[in-house]
Design a protein around this motif. Sequence first.
Motif, PDB file in Angstrom:
ATOM      1  N   ALA A 226      -1.239  -3.832  -8.372  1.00  0.00           N
ATOM      2  CA  ALA A 226      -0.092  -3.008  -7.964  1.00  0.00           C
ATOM      3  C   ALA A 226       1.047  -3.891  -7.458  1.00  0.00           C
ATOM      4  CB  ALA A 226      -0.520  -2.020  -6.883  1.00  0.00           C
ATOM      5  N   LEU A 227       0.682  -4.938  -6.732  1.00  0.00           N
ATOM      6  CA  LEU A 227       1.698  -5.856  -6.212  1.00  0.00           C
ATOM      7  C   LEU A 227       2.447  -6.533  -7.356  1.00  0.00           C
ATOM      8  CD1 LEU A 227       2.671  -6.803  -3.434  1.00  0.00           C
ATOM      9  CD2 LEU A 227       1.027  -8.698  -3.605  1.00  0.00           C
ATOM     10  N   ALA A 228       1.702  -6.945  -8.386  1.00  0.00           N
ATOM     11  CA  ALA A 228       2.318  -7.610  -9.544  1.00  0.00           C
ATOM     12  C   ALA A 228       3.261  -6.671 -10.286  1.00  0.00           C
ATOM     13  CB  ALA A 228       1.230  -8.118 -10.486  1.00  0.00           C
ATOM     14  N   GLU A 229       2.998  -5.368 -10.182  1.00  0.00           N
ATOM     15  CA  GLU A 229       3.840  -4.381 -10.868  1.00  0.00           C
ATOM     16  C   GLU A 229       4.870  -3.746  -9.942  1.00  0.00           C
ATOM     17  OE1 GLU A 229       0.996  -1.674 -12.450  1.00  0.00           O
ATOM     18  OE2 GLU A 229       0.083  -3.163 -13.788  1.00  0.00           O
ATOM     19  N   ASN A 230       5.010  -4.347  -8.743  1.00  0.00           N
ATOM     20  CA  ASN A 230       5.990  -3.859  -7.753  1.00  0.00           C
ATOM     21  C   ASN A 230       5.740  -2.422  -7.323  1.00  0.00           C
ATOM     22  OD1 ASN A 230       7.544  -6.278  -7.544  1.00  0.00           O
ATOM     23  ND2 ASN A 230       8.470  -5.807  -9.542  1.00  0.00           N
ATOM     24  N   ARG A 231       4.490  -1.997  -7.366  1.00  0.00           N
ATOM     25  CA  ARG A 231       4.117  -0.681  -6.840  1.00  0.00           C
ATOM     26  C   ARG A 231       3.631  -0.899  -5.402  1.00  0.00           C
ATOM     27  NH1 ARG A 231      -0.159   1.057  -8.923  1.00  0.00           N
ATOM     28  NH2 ARG A 231      -0.721  -0.619 -10.363  1.00  0.00           N
ATOM     29  N   HIS A 232       4.571  -1.104  -4.521  1.00  0.00           N
ATOM     30  CA  HIS A 232       4.247  -1.567  -3.176  1.00  0.00           C
ATOM     31  C   HIS A 232       3.447  -0.555  -2.358  1.00  0.00           C
ATOM     32  CE1 HIS A 232       7.858  -4.550  -3.479  1.00  0.00           C
ATOM     33  NE2 HIS A 232       6.821  -4.910  -4.210  1.00  0.00           N
ATOM     34  N   ALA A 233       3.736   0.714  -2.518  1.00  0.00           N
ATOM     35  CA  ALA A 233       2.994   1.729  -1.759  1.00  0.00           C
ATOM     36  C   ALA A 233       1.537   1.750  -2.197  1.00  0.00           C
ATOM     37  CB  ALA A 233       3.641   3.101  -1.950  1.00  0.00           C
ATOM     38  N   ASP A 234       1.294   1.643  -3.509  1.00  0.00           N
ATOM     39  CA  ASP A 234      -0.080   1.621  -4.017  1.00  0.00           C
ATOM     40  C   ASP A 234      -0.805   0.360  -3.546  1.00  0.00           C
ATOM     41  OD1 ASP A 234       0.327   4.002  -5.343  1.00  0.00           O
ATOM     42  OD2 ASP A 234       0.811   3.054  -7.257  1.00  0.00           O
ATOM     43  N   ALA A 235      -0.082  -0.752  -3.552  1.00  0.00           N
ATOM     44  CA  ALA A 235      -0.686  -2.002  -3.111  1.00  0.00           C
ATOM     45  C   ALA A 235      -1.088  -1.924  -1.640  1.00  0.00           C
ATOM     46  CB  ALA A 235       0.292  -3.156  -3.336  1.00  0.00           C
ATOM     47  N   LEU A 236      -0.190  -1.362  -0.811  1.00  0.00           N
ATOM     48  CA  LEU A 236      -0.479  -1.249   0.619  1.00  0.00           C
ATOM     49  C   LEU A 236      -1.710  -0.382   0.861  1.00  0.00           C
ATOM     50  CD1 LEU A 236       0.461  -2.028   3.438  1.00  0.00           C
ATOM     51  CD2 LEU A 236       1.925   0.010   3.445  1.00  0.00           C
ATOM     52  N   ARG A 237      -1.830   0.736   0.135  1.00  0.00           N
ATOM     53  CA  ARG A 237      -3.007   1.599   0.295  1.00  0.00           C
ATOM     54  C   ARG A 237      -4.282   0.851  -0.087  1.00  0.00           C
ATOM     55  NH1 ARG A 237       0.512   5.750  -1.427  1.00  0.00           N
ATOM     56  NH2 ARG A 237       0.028   5.313  -3.620  1.00  0.00           N
ATOM     57  N   ALA A 238      -4.207   0.076  -1.146  1.00  0.00           N
ATOM     58  CA  ALA A 238      -5.398  -0.642  -1.605  1.00  0.00           C
ATOM     59  C   ALA A 238      -5.816  -1.707  -0.597  1.00  0.00           C
ATOM     60  CB  ALA A 238      -5.119  -1.267  -2.970  1.00  0.00           C
ATOM     61  N   PHE A 239      -4.856  -2.480  -0.084  1.00  0.00           N
ATOM     62  CA  PHE A 239      -5.194  -3.518   0.901  1.00  0.00           C
ATOM     63  C   PHE A 239      -5.693  -2.891   2.198  1.00  0.00           C
ATOM     64  CE2 PHE A 239      -1.974  -6.150  -1.560  1.00  0.00           C
ATOM     65  CZ  PHE A 239      -2.958  -6.880  -2.235  1.00  0.00           C
ATOM     66  N   ASP A 240      -5.133  -1.740   2.565  1.00  0.00           N
ATOM     67  CA  ASP A 240      -5.615  -1.036   3.757  1.00  0.00           C
ATOM     68  C   ASP A 240      -7.081  -0.609   3.587  1.00  0.00           C
ATOM     69  OD1 ASP A 240      -3.295  -1.360   5.155  1.00  0.00           O
ATOM     70  OD2 ASP A 240      -2.546   0.678   4.814  1.00  0.00           O
ATOM     71  N   THR A 241      -7.464  -0.263   2.360  1.00  0.00           N
ATOM     72  CA  THR A 241      -8.861   0.107   2.116  1.00  0.00           C
ATOM     73  C   THR A 241      -9.780  -1.080   2.358  1.00  0.00           C
ATOM     74  OG1 THR A 241      -8.254   1.803   0.498  1.00  0.00           O
ATOM     75  CG2 THR A 241     -10.496   0.937   0.381  1.00  0.00           C
ATOM     76  N   VAL A 242      -9.387  -2.255   1.890  1.00  0.00           N
ATOM     77  CA  VAL A 242     -10.184  -3.468   2.121  1.00  0.00           C
ATOM     78  C   VAL A 242     -10.326  -3.708   3.624  1.00  0.00           C
ATOM     79  CG1 VAL A 242     -10.368  -5.952   1.711  1.00  0.00           C
ATOM     80  CG2 VAL A 242      -9.375  -4.460  -0.051  1.00  0.00           C
ATOM     81  N   ILE A 243      -9.221  -3.587   4.340  1.00  0.00           N
ATOM     82  CA  ILE A 243      -9.238  -3.812   5.794  1.00  0.00           C
ATOM     83  C   ILE A 243     -10.126  -2.793   6.491  1.00  0.00           C
ATOM     84  CG2 ILE A 243      -7.794  -3.704   7.863  1.00  0.00           C
ATOM     85  CD1 ILE A 243      -5.492  -4.829   6.023  1.00  0.00           C
TER      86      ILE A 243
END
Length: 283
Positions: A226-243
Amino acid sequence: MNDNRIPGSMARAGVLLVAALLAGCGPESTSLVRGDQLWADSAYDRAIAEYRLALRETDNDERVVARLAHAYAVTGQFDQAHRYYEELLKRAPEYTDQAVYDYMLIAARSRARGDRFGMANAVDAASELRPGLPLGETSAALARYYAQTGDAERAVDFFERALAEAPADSIPALLFELGSVQESRGNCAEAIAAFNAYRTRAPRGPRADEARWHVGNCSFEVGRDALAENRHADALRAFDTVIRLGVPQNLVDQAWFERGELLLRQGRRDEALEAYYRVLERN
């Protein structure tokens, strides 16, 4: 559940097949008569030899071909059974149900003795004649076979069919296996769905911790994509899941760092600083 059961419609077809084979083709074929007598006495190999002679005596009468195809199926000789059924069905498609029954009989017996290659071949032949044929627990066995042979696409197809037919107590294990195959294909979104479904159905199951780890691992990959595709909101949700899950532990630091970077881009400076501090605390 008996793993070797044949579906009811095919079982009825088997009864009809036996009746058809006993109906006879005429008194002129002595080889046919001898073959039927030997078959009744369970002298299967000798019966097959007589049926082959009867083919010549009757000019390949379709009822003799049906006898021979069935005989090869009952004796576990798939290649020969398939050959004669292919020949038979070109001329007499009304024998289709009988062929499907025999192929599934071979599949069940192959599965029982651990011959998954033979099981797969027989099911393929039956499914070619009857697409969407109900397979029962054979679907799961085929899914595992294709997963182990590296055919992930077919494995997924059969895992999904198995899930549609499986009893409730078998579903968690199938979901975990499906998730593993999807992850191996790089389909992390689908893998997360399967692993989370496992966790929902079996929160204290024997592989609950593994499922949690895989969700975290796949979530990190989803975040990077998601980060590579500039989908920042999706990326943030995914990293929050890892955390939130805290696994895989070696990726949690990076997830906090990526969270900080994303929040900083959004102008959320205080939250970004907190994320960076978490990285320092963990190291």
